[in-house]
Enzyme design. Structure first.
Site, PDB file in Angstrom:
ATOM      1  N   LYS A  83     -14.042 -28.957  -2.691  1.00 26.76           N
ATOM      2  CA  LYS A  83     -13.275 -28.581  -1.655  1.00 26.76           C
ATOM      3  C   LYS A  83     -13.395 -27.251  -0.887  1.00 26.76           C
ATOM      4  O   LYS A  83     -13.353 -26.148  -1.641  1.00 26.76           O
ATOM      5  CB  LYS A  83     -11.707 -28.836  -1.668  1.00 26.76           C
ATOM      6  CG  LYS A  83     -11.608 -30.436  -1.566  1.00 26.76           C
ATOM      7  CD  LYS A  83      -9.907 -30.543  -2.276  1.00 26.76           C
ATOM      8  CE  LYS A  83      -9.764 -30.734  -3.637  1.00 26.76           C
ATOM      9  NZ  LYS A  83      -8.629 -30.704  -4.131  1.00 26.76           N
ATOM     10  N   MET A 102      -5.343 -17.616  -2.902  1.00 24.86           N
ATOM     11  CA  MET A 102      -5.654 -18.459  -1.635  1.00 24.86           C
ATOM     12  C   MET A 102      -5.022 -17.703  -0.515  1.00 24.86           C
ATOM     13  O   MET A 102      -4.456 -18.381   0.525  1.00 24.86           O
ATOM     14  CB  MET A 102      -4.953 -19.830  -1.741  1.00 24.86           C
ATOM     15  CG  MET A 102      -5.736 -20.852  -2.631  1.00 24.86           C
ATOM     16  SD  MET A 102      -5.211 -22.348  -2.845  1.00 24.86           S
ATOM     17  CE  MET A 102      -3.908 -22.161  -4.050  1.00 24.86           C
ATOM     18  N   ASP A 137     -15.922 -28.308  -8.840  1.00 28.16           N
ATOM     19  CA  ASP A 137     -15.570 -28.202  -7.474  1.00 28.16           C
ATOM     20  C   ASP A 137     -16.275 -26.647  -7.328  1.00 28.16           C
ATOM     21  O   ASP A 137     -16.912 -26.245  -8.359  1.00 28.16           O
ATOM     22  CB  ASP A 137     -14.414 -28.363  -7.149  1.00 28.16           C
ATOM     23  CG  ASP A 137     -13.340 -27.666  -7.964  1.00 28.16           C
ATOM     24  OD1 ASP A 137     -13.425 -26.525  -8.357  1.00 28.16           O
ATOM     25  OD2 ASP A 137     -12.598 -28.364  -8.476  1.00 28.16           O
TER      26      ASP A 137
HETATM   27  N1  SAH Z   1      -6.903 -23.015 -10.853  1.00 27.06           N
HETATM   28  C1  SAH Z   1      -7.557 -21.768 -10.460  1.00 27.06           C
HETATM   29  C2  SAH Z   1      -7.057 -21.306  -9.086  1.00 27.06           C
HETATM   30  C3  SAH Z   1      -7.420 -22.437  -7.961  1.00 27.06           C
HETATM   31  S1  SAH Z   1      -6.678 -21.956  -6.576  1.00 27.06           S
HETATM   32  C4  SAH Z   1      -7.182 -20.650 -11.269  1.00 27.06           C
HETATM   33  O1  SAH Z   1      -6.352 -21.066 -12.256  1.00 27.06           O
HETATM   34  O2  SAH Z   1      -7.622 -19.591 -11.189  1.00 27.06           O
HETATM   35  C5  SAH Z   1      -8.129 -21.057  -5.853  1.00 27.06           C
HETATM   36  C6  SAH Z   1      -8.083 -19.423  -5.543  1.00 27.06           C
HETATM   37  O3  SAH Z   1      -7.910 -18.796  -6.812  1.00 27.06           O
HETATM   38  C7  SAH Z   1      -8.986 -18.663  -4.838  1.00 27.06           C
HETATM   39  O4  SAH Z   1      -8.562 -18.840  -3.307  1.00 27.06           O
HETATM   40  C8  SAH Z   1      -8.638 -17.392  -5.168  1.00 27.06           C
HETATM   41  O5  SAH Z   1      -7.188 -16.955  -4.773  1.00 27.06           O
HETATM   42  C9  SAH Z   1      -8.279 -17.351  -6.623  1.00 27.06           C
HETATM   43  N2  SAH Z   1      -9.778 -17.357  -7.462  1.00 27.06           N
HETATM   44  C10 SAH Z   1     -10.278 -18.140  -8.233  1.00 27.06           C
HETATM   45  N3  SAH Z   1     -11.305 -17.434  -8.960  1.00 27.06           N
HETATM   46  C11 SAH Z   1     -11.217 -16.406  -8.329  1.00 27.06           C
HETATM   47  C12 SAH Z   1     -12.196 -15.270  -8.502  1.00 27.06           C
HETATM   48  N4  SAH Z   1     -13.252 -15.012  -9.503  1.00 27.06           N
HETATM   49  N5  SAH Z   1     -11.882 -14.028  -7.755  1.00 27.06           N
HETATM   50  C13 SAH Z   1     -10.870 -13.984  -7.183  1.00 27.06           C
HETATM   51  N6  SAH Z   1     -10.045 -15.020  -6.803  1.00 27.06           N
HETATM   52  C14 SAH Z   1     -10.245 -16.177  -7.471  1.00 27.06           C
END
Ligand code: SAH
Length: 254
Positions: free
Chosen positions: A62, A175, A40
């Site tokens: 998404k 998020m 994704d």
């Molecule tokens: N499973 C993922 C999170 C999914 S929810 C994890 O463990 O990181 C998606 C959210 O993750 C985004 O809206 C943001 O808040 C955060 N996120 C993911 N990668 C990021 C990045 N490189 N920098 C900042 N926020 C990030």
């Protein structure tokens, strides 16, 4: 019905926060052996580029208000591909079990008797904090650290604010960009000082990383002025103040 030995296997793999060098060795090996890959928009393009050209690539991304593929369809697709006897790699940003709905995907697999393996990844909180120079549980500032989702549902961010607004605690909000103003306001209403350091980090660990630092009072305005791009992560607590001294990764100057 196919016997289980004829069924394929699904690998639910965390791809980390973006920087390809932060993949685990297990993730890297599985990417190289992949037969079909579902990914994704949180999986960085540098990581997608590591997938061998022979593998089938399926984008199931998404974005906010734009559900390219409903979760149920993804779950069913994983089952169908595995039933075809294929080795299926489900690549997810960060860690599959942290706000990634990975649990729902393997629930369906389990109900359908499909074998699976889960490979953890570096979640945004730990990856982004490291690259932003913010030690989440520095002992002088925080004895606990909580990860929450700041997703707005029906116009509000519904969280246990009393629990979040505790002293000596770091709060990491996934998020949360749309709800930033509301989140900061609620933390102040529930007892945190308006001067509490807070940061929002754009695309942490990547060359597009930008860090905006302020306080619960000022962060929203500063973030708005900076016009940050998704994904962003919010970090609140005394530990944010350490960045001034410990920040080491500054790919974007100015
Ligand atoms: N499973 C993922 C999170 C999914 S929810 C994890 O463990 O990181 C998606 C959210 O993750 C985004 O809206 C943001 O808040 C955060 N996120 C993911 N990668 C990021 C990045 N490189 N920098 C900042 N926020 C990030």
């Amino acid at each position: 019905m196919a016997s289980s030995s004829m069924l394929g296997r699904v690998y639910l793999v965390g791809a980390g926060p973006g920087e390809p060098d932060l993949l685990t060795l297990r993730a890297f090996k599985l990417i190289q052996e992949a037969d079909v890959v579902l990914y994704d928009n949180l999986v960085s393009k540098e990581i997608v580029a590591l997938i061998p050209s022979g593998a089938e690539l399926i984008f199931v991304g998404k974005s906010l208000n734009n559900h390219t593929m409903p979760q149920e369809t993804i779950n069913e697709l994983l089952v169908r591909l595995a039933r075809e006897g294929r080795s299926v790699l489900r690549l997810k940003g960060g860690d599959p079990f942290i706000f990634g709905r990975g649990g729902e995907e393997i629930e369906t697999l389990s109900e359908n008797g499909i074998q699976f393996e889960v490979v953890p990844g570096i979640t945004a909180a730990t990856g982004v904090a490291a690259y932003a120079g913010i030690p989440l549980t520095h002992r002088d500032h925080a004895q606990s650290c909580v990860f929450v989702t700041g997703h707005i549902k029906e116009g509000v961010v519904e969280l246990d604010w009393t629990q979040l607004a505790r002293p000596h605690q770091t709060v990491v909000v996934y998020m949360g960009s749309q709800g930033l103003q509301m989140i900061c306001a609620q933390l102040i209403i529930h007892g945190l000082s308006a001067e509490t350091p807070a940061a929002i980090v754009q695309q942490g660990t990547t060359l597009n990383q930008r860090v905006v630092v302020g306080t619960l009072q000022t962060l929203h305005e500063k973030a708005k002025a900076a016009e940050l791009k998704a994904p962003t992560l919010i970090i609140v607590g005394g530990v944010v103040g350490l960045r001034a001294k410990l920040g080491w990764f500054n790919p974007i100057v100015g």
